[in-house]
Design a protein around this motif. Structure first.
Motif, PDB file in Angstrom:
ATOM      1  N   SER A   1      52.007  52.516  72.784  1.00 44.64           N
ATOM      2  CA  SER A   1      52.888  52.121  71.678  1.00 44.64           C
ATOM      3  C   SER A   1      52.175  52.240  70.331  1.00 44.64           C
ATOM      4  CB  SER A   1      53.425  50.699  71.878  1.00 44.64           C
ATOM      5  OG  SER A   1      52.379  49.761  71.873  1.00 44.64           O
ATOM      6  N   LEU A   2      50.874  51.911  70.288  1.00 43.87           N
ATOM      7  CA  LEU A   2      50.113  52.091  69.039  1.00 43.87           C
ATOM      8  C   LEU A   2      49.969  53.568  68.704  1.00 43.87           C
ATOM      9  CD1 LEU A   2      47.194  49.488  69.195  1.00 43.87           C
ATOM     10  CD2 LEU A   2      49.155  49.493  67.651  1.00 43.87           C
ATOM     11  N   GLN A   3      49.729  54.383  69.719  1.00 42.56           N
ATOM     12  CA  GLN A   3      49.607  55.816  69.493  1.00 42.56           C
ATOM     13  C   GLN A   3      50.904  56.390  68.932  1.00 42.56           C
ATOM     14  OE1 GLN A   3      48.315  56.959  73.435  1.00 42.56           O
ATOM     15  NE2 GLN A   3      46.169  57.089  72.786  1.00 42.56           N
ATOM     16  N   ALA A   4      52.020  55.954  69.488  1.00 38.19           N
ATOM     17  CA  ALA A   4      53.319  56.441  69.003  1.00 38.19           C
ATOM     18  C   ALA A   4      53.573  55.974  67.578  1.00 38.19           C
ATOM     19  CB  ALA A   4      54.428  55.948  69.922  1.00 38.19           C
ATOM     20  N   ARG A   5      53.274  54.723  67.299  1.00 36.31           N
ATOM     21  CA  ARG A   5      53.485  54.200  65.947  1.00 36.31           C
ATOM     22  C   ARG A   5      52.595  54.925  64.937  1.00 36.31           C
ATOM     23  NH1 ARG A   5      52.879  48.034  63.930  1.00 36.31           N
ATOM     24  NH2 ARG A   5      53.837  48.385  61.895  1.00 36.31           N
ATOM     25  N   ALA A   6      51.350  55.175  65.296  1.00 36.77           N
ATOM     26  CA  ALA A   6      50.439  55.899  64.408  1.00 36.77           C
ATOM     27  C   ALA A   6      50.934  57.326  64.188  1.00 36.77           C
ATOM     28  CB  ALA A   6      49.021  55.903  64.974  1.00 36.77           C
ATOM     29  N   ALA A   7      51.400  57.972  65.242  1.00 34.33           N
ATOM     30  CA  ALA A   7      51.891  59.352  65.134  1.00 34.33           C
ATOM     31  C   ALA A   7      53.113  59.430  64.230  1.00 34.33           C
ATOM     32  CB  ALA A   7      52.218  59.902  66.516  1.00 34.33           C
ATOM     33  N   ASN A   8      53.950  58.400  64.260  1.00 34.63           N
ATOM     34  CA  ASN A   8      55.159  58.383  63.436  1.00 34.63           C
ATOM     35  C   ASN A   8      54.910  57.926  62.009  1.00 34.63           C
ATOM     36  OD1 ASN A   8      56.843  59.310  65.482  1.00 34.63           O
ATOM     37  ND2 ASN A   8      57.113  57.253  66.306  1.00 34.63           N
ATOM     38  N   SER A   9      53.696  57.543  61.689  1.00 38.37           N
ATOM     39  CA  SER A   9      53.388  56.992  60.366  1.00 38.37           C
ATOM     40  C   SER A   9      52.977  58.051  59.342  1.00 38.37           C
ATOM     41  CB  SER A   9      52.262  55.970  60.486  1.00 38.37           C
ATOM     42  OG  SER A   9      51.028  56.635  60.738  1.00 38.37           O
ATOM     43  N   ASP A  10      52.803  59.278  59.757  1.00 39.95           N
ATOM     44  CA  ASP A  10      52.307  60.355  58.892  1.00 39.95           C
ATOM     45  C   ASP A  10      50.829  60.232  58.567  1.00 39.95           C
ATOM     46  OD1 ASP A  10      54.703  61.760  58.806  1.00 39.95           O
ATOM     47  OD2 ASP A  10      55.417  60.648  57.059  1.00 39.95           O
ATOM     48  N   ALA A  11      50.111  59.356  59.265  1.00 38.24           N
ATOM     49  CA  ALA A  11      48.657  59.322  59.123  1.00 38.24           C
ATOM     50  C   ALA A  11      48.108  60.603  59.741  1.00 38.24           C
ATOM     51  CB  ALA A  11      48.078  58.103  59.823  1.00 38.24           C
ATOM     52  N   LEU A  12      46.870  60.928  59.419  1.00 40.23           N
ATOM     53  CA  LEU A  12      46.278  62.166  59.925  1.00 40.23           C
ATOM     54  C   LEU A  12      46.047  62.139  61.429  1.00 40.23           C
ATOM     55  CD1 LEU A  12      43.664  62.868  57.116  1.00 40.23           C
ATOM     56  CD2 LEU A  12      45.837  64.054  57.515  1.00 40.23           C
ATOM     57  N   VAL A  13      45.464  61.045  61.915  1.00 33.28           N
ATOM     58  CA  VAL A  13      45.062  61.007  63.326  1.00 33.28           C
ATOM     59  C   VAL A  13      44.731  59.571  63.715  1.00 33.28           C
ATOM     60  CG1 VAL A  13      42.583  61.383  62.883  1.00 33.28           C
ATOM     61  CG2 VAL A  13      43.581  62.195  65.027  1.00 33.28           C
ATOM     62  N   LEU A  14      44.759  59.323  65.008  1.00 38.68           N
ATOM     63  CA  LEU A  14      44.244  58.080  65.582  1.00 38.68           C
ATOM     64  C   LEU A  14      43.107  58.469  66.511  1.00 38.68           C
ATOM     65  CD1 LEU A  14      44.102  55.131  66.522  1.00 38.68           C
ATOM     66  CD2 LEU A  14      46.087  55.586  67.981  1.00 38.68           C
ATOM     67  N   LEU A  15      41.897  58.031  66.162  1.00 37.44           N
ATOM     68  CA  LEU A  15      40.720  58.310  66.990  1.00 37.44           C
ATOM     69  C   LEU A  15      40.374  57.075  67.808  1.00 37.44           C
ATOM     70  CD1 LEU A  15      38.408  60.113  64.385  1.00 37.44           C
ATOM     71  CD2 LEU A  15      39.861  61.157  66.150  1.00 37.44           C
ATOM     72  N   GLU A  16      40.085  57.299  69.088  1.00 32.44           N
ATOM     73  CA  GLU A  16      39.714  56.190  69.953  1.00 32.44           C
ATOM     74  C   GLU A  16      38.215  55.915  69.838  1.00 32.44           C
ATOM     75  OE1 GLU A  16      40.019  54.763  74.621  1.00 32.44           O
ATOM     76  OE2 GLU A  16      40.904  56.669  74.025  1.00 32.44           O
ATOM     77  N   LYS A  17      37.866  54.641  69.609  1.00 26.82           N
ATOM     78  CA  LYS A  17      36.458  54.221  69.572  1.00 26.82           C
ATOM     79  C   LYS A  17      35.933  54.174  70.995  1.00 26.82           C
ATOM     80  CE  LYS A  17      36.929  50.938  65.712  1.00 26.82           C
ATOM     81  NZ  LYS A  17      36.835  49.503  65.402  1.00 26.82           N
ATOM     82  N   PRO A  18      34.742  54.603  71.245  1.00 25.12           N
ATOM     83  CA  PRO A  18      33.868  55.326  70.329  1.00 25.12           C
ATOM     84  C   PRO A  18      34.280  56.792  70.259  1.00 25.12           C
ATOM     85  CG  PRO A  18      32.768  55.056  72.430  1.00 25.12           C
ATOM     86  CD  PRO A  18      34.111  54.366  72.548  1.00 25.12           C
ATOM     87  N   TYR A  19      34.256  57.326  69.091  1.00 24.66           N
ATOM     88  CA  TYR A  19      34.644  58.723  68.879  1.00 24.66           C
ATOM     89  C   TYR A  19      33.389  59.516  68.521  1.00 24.66           C
ATOM     90  CZ  TYR A  19      34.622  56.375  64.422  1.00 24.66           C
ATOM     91  OH  TYR A  19      34.252  55.581  63.373  1.00 24.66           O
ATOM     92  N   PRO A  20      33.365  60.804  68.827  1.00 26.19           N
ATOM     93  CA  PRO A  20      32.211  61.626  68.448  1.00 26.19           C
ATOM     94  C   PRO A  20      32.139  61.761  66.922  1.00 26.19           C
ATOM     95  CG  PRO A  20      33.611  62.775  70.052  1.00 26.19           C
ATOM     96  CD  PRO A  20      34.352  61.560  69.609  1.00 26.19           C
ATOM     97  N   ALA A  21      30.949  61.763  66.388  1.00 26.23           N
ATOM     98  CA  ALA A  21      30.772  61.926  64.942  1.00 26.23           C
ATOM     99  C   ALA A  21      31.427  63.213  64.462  1.00 26.23           C
ATOM    100  CB  ALA A  21      29.287  61.912  64.588  1.00 26.23           C
ATOM    101  N   ALA A  22      31.381  64.258  65.295  1.00 27.02           N
ATOM    102  CA  ALA A  22      31.982  65.543  64.913  1.00 27.02           C
ATOM    103  C   ALA A  22      33.493  65.413  64.706  1.00 27.02           C
ATOM    104  CB  ALA A  22      31.680  66.607  65.964  1.00 27.02           C
ATOM    105  N   SER A  23      34.150  64.562  65.487  1.00 25.78           N
ATOM    106  CA  SER A  23      35.591  64.358  65.315  1.00 25.78           C
ATOM    107  C   SER A  23      35.887  63.707  63.979  1.00 25.78           C
ATOM    108  CB  SER A  23      36.161  63.491  66.441  1.00 25.78           C
ATOM    109  OG  SER A  23      36.111  64.176  67.654  1.00 25.78           O
ATOM    110  N   MET A  24      35.123  62.667  63.648  1.00 21.92           N
ATOM    111  CA  MET A  24      35.338  61.999  62.359  1.00 21.92           C
ATOM    112  C   MET A  24      35.021  62.955  61.216  1.00 21.92           C
ATOM    113  SD  MET A  24      36.363  59.426  60.591  1.00 21.92           S
ATOM    114  CE  MET A  24      36.539  58.089  61.768  1.00 21.92           C
ATOM    115  N   THR A  25      33.959  63.723  61.338  1.00 19.50           N
ATOM    116  CA  THR A  25      33.592  64.691  60.302  1.00 19.50           C
ATOM    117  C   THR A  25      34.714  65.704  60.091  1.00 19.50           C
ATOM    118  OG1 THR A  25      31.255  64.420  60.840  1.00 19.50           O
ATOM    119  CG2 THR A  25      31.862  66.402  59.632  1.00 19.50           C
ATOM    120  N   HIS A  26      35.296  66.194  61.180  1.00 18.44           N
ATOM    121  CA  HIS A  26      36.409  67.137  61.079  1.00 18.44           C
ATOM    122  C   HIS A  26      37.579  66.518  60.319  1.00 18.44           C
ATOM    123  CE1 HIS A  26      39.635  69.889  62.095  1.00 18.44           C
ATOM    124  NE2 HIS A  26      40.317  68.844  62.538  1.00 18.44           N
TER     125      HIS A  26
END
Length: 117
Positions: free
Chosen positions: A83-108
């Protein structure tokens, strides 16, 4: 860049990554603290945890949208339920990253947020 996360360790680790990429960063431990700061109208990218005491990251983002200003936003969460993933996807935010995420993902996603390839 502004980072909003109630977890101090996560906030500091992410700020170190962002600074290592050459960006200035401001840190906030709650959505309410960020919203009452002068940074609201002067932020190139917002990185926010979703699940925080008080106002959630998504509620904060929706508030910014309603005010007519929402910077490129990257959500992070240790517990991204469907439900959080769906809400984030519908919010027009860029992305939802799951912690812990790779530094390369955040950098991208930071590159996407500021419009650099």
């Amino acid at each position: 860049m502004s980072i909003v996360d109630d977890d101090e360790g996560s906030r500091l680790a992410l700020s170190n990554l962002v600074r290592s990429l050459g960006f200035q960063v401001r840190l906030y431990e709650s959505a309410e603290e960020f919203l009452t700061s002068a940074s609201v109208v002067d932020v190139a990218c917002l990185i926010s945890d979703i699940c925080m005491p008080g106002m959630s990251g998504i509620d904060m983002y929706e508030y910014l949208l309603a005010q007519g200003y929402a910077p490129p936003t990257i959500f992070v969460s240790a517990y991204p339920t469907p439900s959080l993933q769906a809400r984030a996807a519908n919010s027009d935010a860029l992305v939802l990253l799951e912690k812990p995420y790779p530094a390369a993902s955040m950098t991208h996603w930071l590159s996407v947020a500021i419009g650099k390839p």
